[in-house]
Design a protein around this motif. Structure first.
Motif, PDB file in Angstrom:
ATOM      1  N   GLU A  13       0.834  -1.211   0.000  1.00  0.00           N
ATOM      2  CA  GLU A  13       0.000   0.000   0.000  1.00  0.00           C
ATOM      3  C   GLU A  13       0.868   1.260   0.000  1.00  0.00           C
ATOM      4  O   GLU A  13       0.569   2.227  -0.704  1.00  0.00           O
ATOM      5  CB  GLU A  13      -0.929   0.009   1.216  1.00  0.00           C
ATOM      6  N   ARG A  17       1.270   4.315  -2.826  1.00  0.00           N
ATOM      7  CA  ARG A  17       1.221   5.755  -2.516  1.00  0.00           C
ATOM      8  C   ARG A  17       2.460   6.456  -3.055  1.00  0.00           C
ATOM      9  O   ARG A  17       2.379   7.572  -3.561  1.00  0.00           O
ATOM     10  CB  ARG A  17       1.125   5.978  -1.009  1.00  0.00           C
ATOM     11  N   GLU A  20       2.201   6.888  -6.816  1.00  0.00           N
ATOM     12  CA  GLU A  20       1.285   7.993  -7.119  1.00  0.00           C
ATOM     13  C   GLU A  20       1.955   9.345  -6.853  1.00  0.00           C
ATOM     14  O   GLU A  20       1.852  10.273  -7.663  1.00  0.00           O
ATOM     15  CB  GLU A  20       0.035   7.846  -6.252  1.00  0.00           C
ATOM     16  N   PHE A  21       2.664   9.456  -5.729  1.00  0.00           N
ATOM     17  CA  PHE A  21       3.347  10.697  -5.381  1.00  0.00           C
ATOM     18  C   PHE A  21       4.423  11.025  -6.406  1.00  0.00           C
ATOM     19  O   PHE A  21       4.505  12.161  -6.890  1.00  0.00           O
ATOM     20  CB  PHE A  21       3.950  10.601  -3.980  1.00  0.00           C
ATOM     21  N   LEU A 101       2.362  12.730   4.082  1.00  0.00           N
ATOM     22  CA  LEU A 101       1.396  12.128   3.170  1.00  0.00           C
ATOM     23  C   LEU A 101       0.634  10.950   3.766  1.00  0.00           C
ATOM     24  O   LEU A 101      -0.483  10.656   3.345  1.00  0.00           O
ATOM     25  CB  LEU A 101       2.098  11.691   1.880  1.00  0.00           C
ATOM     26  N   LEU A 102       1.226  10.289   4.753  1.00  0.00           N
ATOM     27  CA  LEU A 102       0.597   9.087   5.308  1.00  0.00           C
ATOM     28  C   LEU A 102      -0.121   9.313   6.633  1.00  0.00           C
ATOM     29  O   LEU A 102      -1.041   8.572   6.966  1.00  0.00           O
ATOM     30  CB  LEU A 102       1.644   7.983   5.518  1.00  0.00           C
ATOM     31  N   PHE A 128       8.165   4.309   3.486  1.00  0.00           N
ATOM     32  CA  PHE A 128       7.876   5.308   2.447  1.00  0.00           C
ATOM     33  C   PHE A 128       9.187   5.875   1.904  1.00  0.00           C
ATOM     34  O   PHE A 128       9.376   5.972   0.682  1.00  0.00           O
ATOM     35  CB  PHE A 128       7.008   6.427   3.026  1.00  0.00           C
TER      36      PHE A 128
END
Length: 169
Positions: A13, A17, A20-21, A101-102, A128
């Motif tokens: 997951e 992300r 996408e970022f 972001l998370l 991340f």
């Protein structure tokens, strides 16, 4: 933050992300992620600002994300180090972007007892950062040494990423 956890997220997951970022900030296929430029120029588009602080005002922290003020406070020496390509300082900034972001306030939850790894904010932010610096689709076929060199990350972080990729590919 005893008694607190964040909503669960798997590495897959977090990887989605990150993908996408990277695409949103125009770095989908860049091997060496330009973290300083992204923080300076694009983080405000996500509603966050950065402040460079005197080293003496930061205590032991290299950087801190304040979700209330939506600000990343960065130790001056960490910021300068990241500009100069220091792997640890680059990782620190990527880690803080992960928090931005998370870990929105709606994702922080109350937890009793021990918290599983995938619900720990620091594990998620570290994951991340590693994924942001060395996405599997861009480093496939590289060994840890080459990942460290090409992605501007420490050997230790590169070994962790390489180990994770080997499990899955």
């Amino acid at each position: 933050m005893e008694g607190a956890a964040v909503s669960p997220m798997s590495r897959q997951e977090i990887r989605a992300r990150v993908r996408e970022f990277r695409e949103t900030v125009g770095c989908k296929n860049k091997l060496y992620f330009p973290i300083v430029n992204v923080i300076e120029e694009q983080l405000p588009l996500f509603g966050f600002e950065m402040e460079i602080e005197d080293d003496s005002s930061m205590g032991d922290a290299y950087a801190i994300t304040d979700m209330e003020s939506r600000t990343i406070r960065i130790r001056e020496s960490t910021y300068v180090g990241a500009i100069q390509g220091n792997a640890r300082d680059r990782f620190t900034l990527c880690h803080e972007v992960g928090h931005c972001l998370l870990h929105t306030p709606d994702r922080v939850i109350f937890a009793r007892g021990s918290v599983p790894l995938y619900m720990r904010a620091e594990w998620q932010a570290n994951t991340f950062a590693g994924e942001l610096m060395a996405p599997p689709d861009l480093v496939r076929g590289m060994d840890a040494e080459r990942i460290a060199e090409k992605c501007g990350m420490s050997r230790q972080a590169a070994k962790i990423q390489w180990s994770e990729y080997r499990k899955r590919y």
